[in-house]
Design a protein around this motif. Structure first.
Motif, PDB file in Angstrom:
ATOM      1  N   THR A 194       0.842  -1.192   0.000  1.00 29.32           N
ATOM      2  CA  THR A 194       0.000   0.000   0.000  1.00 29.32           C
ATOM      3  C   THR A 194       0.877   1.241   0.000  1.00 29.32           C
ATOM      4  OG1 THR A 194      -1.958   1.036   0.994  1.00 29.32           O
ATOM      5  CG2 THR A 194      -0.236   0.300   2.497  1.00 29.32           C
ATOM      6  N   THR A 236      -2.062  -4.706  -4.645  1.00 27.48           N
ATOM      7  CA  THR A 236      -1.563  -3.359  -4.384  1.00 27.48           C
ATOM      8  C   THR A 236      -2.707  -2.359  -4.318  1.00 27.48           C
ATOM      9  OG1 THR A 236       0.508  -3.857  -5.529  1.00 27.48           O
ATOM     10  CG2 THR A 236      -0.057  -1.538  -5.260  1.00 27.48           C
ATOM     11  N   ARG A 237      -2.634  -1.439  -3.346  1.00 25.31           N
ATOM     12  CA  ARG A 237      -3.582  -0.336  -3.275  1.00 25.31           C
ATOM     13  C   ARG A 237      -2.814   0.942  -2.961  1.00 25.31           C
ATOM     14  NH1 ARG A 237      -9.055   0.522   0.455  1.00 25.31           N
ATOM     15  NH2 ARG A 237      -9.888   2.226  -0.809  1.00 25.31           N
ATOM     16  N   HIS A 271      -6.822  -0.688   7.444  1.00 24.56           N
ATOM     17  CA  HIS A 271      -6.153  -0.890   6.161  1.00 24.56           C
ATOM     18  C   HIS A 271      -4.684  -1.253   6.373  1.00 24.56           C
ATOM     19  CE1 HIS A 271      -5.144  -0.142   1.927  1.00 24.56           C
ATOM     20  NE2 HIS A 271      -4.123   0.584   2.362  1.00 24.56           N
ATOM     21  N   SER A 303      -2.303  -4.861   5.518  1.00 21.18           N
ATOM     22  CA  SER A 303      -1.293  -4.655   4.486  1.00 21.18           C
ATOM     23  C   SER A 303       0.058  -5.176   4.958  1.00 21.18           C
ATOM     24  CB  SER A 303      -1.166  -3.169   4.133  1.00 21.18           C
ATOM     25  OG  SER A 303      -2.394  -2.648   3.678  1.00 21.18           O
TER      26      SER A 303
END
Length: 345
Positions: free
Chosen positions: A146, A171-172, A197, A201
């Motif tokens: 991330t 992936t973000r 989040h 991750s």
């Protein structure tokens, strides 16, 4: 006992509001009195000292709600910006009207002192308000990589160059514009959503903004507190963190390949995650909170400064385009169609 009132600007950044809440909690843990407020300074007696993030608060607050000279004399600036950024320069100008200041970065503390501004260093550390992970090394993580950082041209170009290396990894990349983010949006996660989040991750990519070369401490601590391994471009001001033990530093052009290699080394990844979390848990903000309490108690006799220049500066920065904005397209707008880059979530 002096009460500290941490004030965030209405319509200001949720990030700054969260940070002041963490510091207020540390003050209470250290035995002090603290509360938080949003908008105009709340009415209070002479035993209340206000704490604001100057570069944002005085620009966002409406002219009609601007604090009086007496209130400014009883205000401590909580500084978070690094030298080499426009917001640092704005912050340095605004500190002249305040009773005192603390800074979370050693480089900016040193630079402000070099300019003759009295400021104390505030060492950030572990906060239970950030921790939604709890240190469970076996908890699942369904995101590999991330990125959480405001958009600007250099960052966007670098992120786009990692496309080949990140191919196949979940992936973000969240790249909001550089302006106050007041709530959740597709490219910005506030509070609990951000910590959740990070807790799901494996790796956080970290890039610097503008000309700064120092580590983004808040983002780093938030990630480490939630077991997300930090992979950052080479940074100054990392002590007492130990590169290679608590985080990984590399040339900015190489971050994509470094993350891809670490993703194939689960034992190394696990060690970094564990060591970083243990380090953050050892960082106690109590001493810094007590220094903030002592500074607040000392703001009793200094004369009030002339706030007219600060009013004029703040007013000049309020414009329809937003003084805190940067006219740079986001990563999504420029690179979303590149092969090998996938968005998750």
């Amino acid at each position: 006992m002096t009460e500290l009132c941490f004030v965030s600007a209405e319509g200001g950044s949720a990030f700054m509001e969260e940070l002041l809440e963490v510091v207020a909690d540390a003050v209470r843990t250290a035995g002090g009195k603290a509360r938080t407020a949003i908008g105009k300074y709340p009415e209070a007696g002479g035993d209340t000292v206000y704490v604001v993030v100057p570069h944002e608060y005085f620009v966002v607050v409406p002219d009609g709600d601007f604090p009086t000279a007496e209130q400014c004399r009883r205000t401590i600036g909580f500084c978070v910006e690094h030298p080499g950024t426009a917001t640092f320069e704005r912050n340095a100008e605004l500190l002249s009207i305040l009773g005192g200041a603390v800074d979370i970065n050693t480089d900016s503390t040193a630079e402000l002192r070099r300019r003759g501004i009295a400021v104390e260093h505030f060492q950030l550390g572990y906060s239970p308000l950030w921790d939604l992970w709890g240190g469970d090394l076996d908890s699942p993580r369904d995101l590999d990589v991330t990125y959480l950082g405001t958009a600007e041209r250099r960052r966007s170009v670098l992120l786009g160059s990692y496309a080949r290396d990140l191919a196949g990894l979940r992936t973000r990349l969240l790249t909001p514009p550089h302006e106050p983010m007041t709530g959740a949006r597709v490219d910005f996660l506030p509070g609990k959503a951000k910590f959740e989040h990070l807790a799901r991750s494996r790796f956080l990519l970290n890039l610097h903004r503008e000309q700064k070369q120092t580590l983004e401490w808040v983002r780093t601590l938030e990630a480490m507190t939630n077991g997300c391994v930090v992979v950052s471009e080479t940074s100054a001001d990392v002590e007492p963190l130990v590169p290679g033990e608590h985080l990984v530093l590399a040339r900015p052009e190489a971050l994509g390949s470094v993350v891809a290699a670490l993703a194939d080394e689960p034992e190394r990844e696990r060690h970094l995650r564990s060591a970083a979390y243990g380090f953050v848990k050892s960082l106690d903000m109590t001493a810094s909170a007590r220094r903030l309490i002592d500074l607040a108690a000392s703001l009793g006799s200094a004369p009030a400064a002339d706030i007219a220049p600060a009013r004029a500066l703040a007013s000049s920065l309020r414009n329809p385009e937003n003084a805190l904005a940067v006219d740079t397209p986001s990563f999504d707008a420029r690179f979303a169609g590149r092969p090998g880059v996938r968005r998750v979530g």
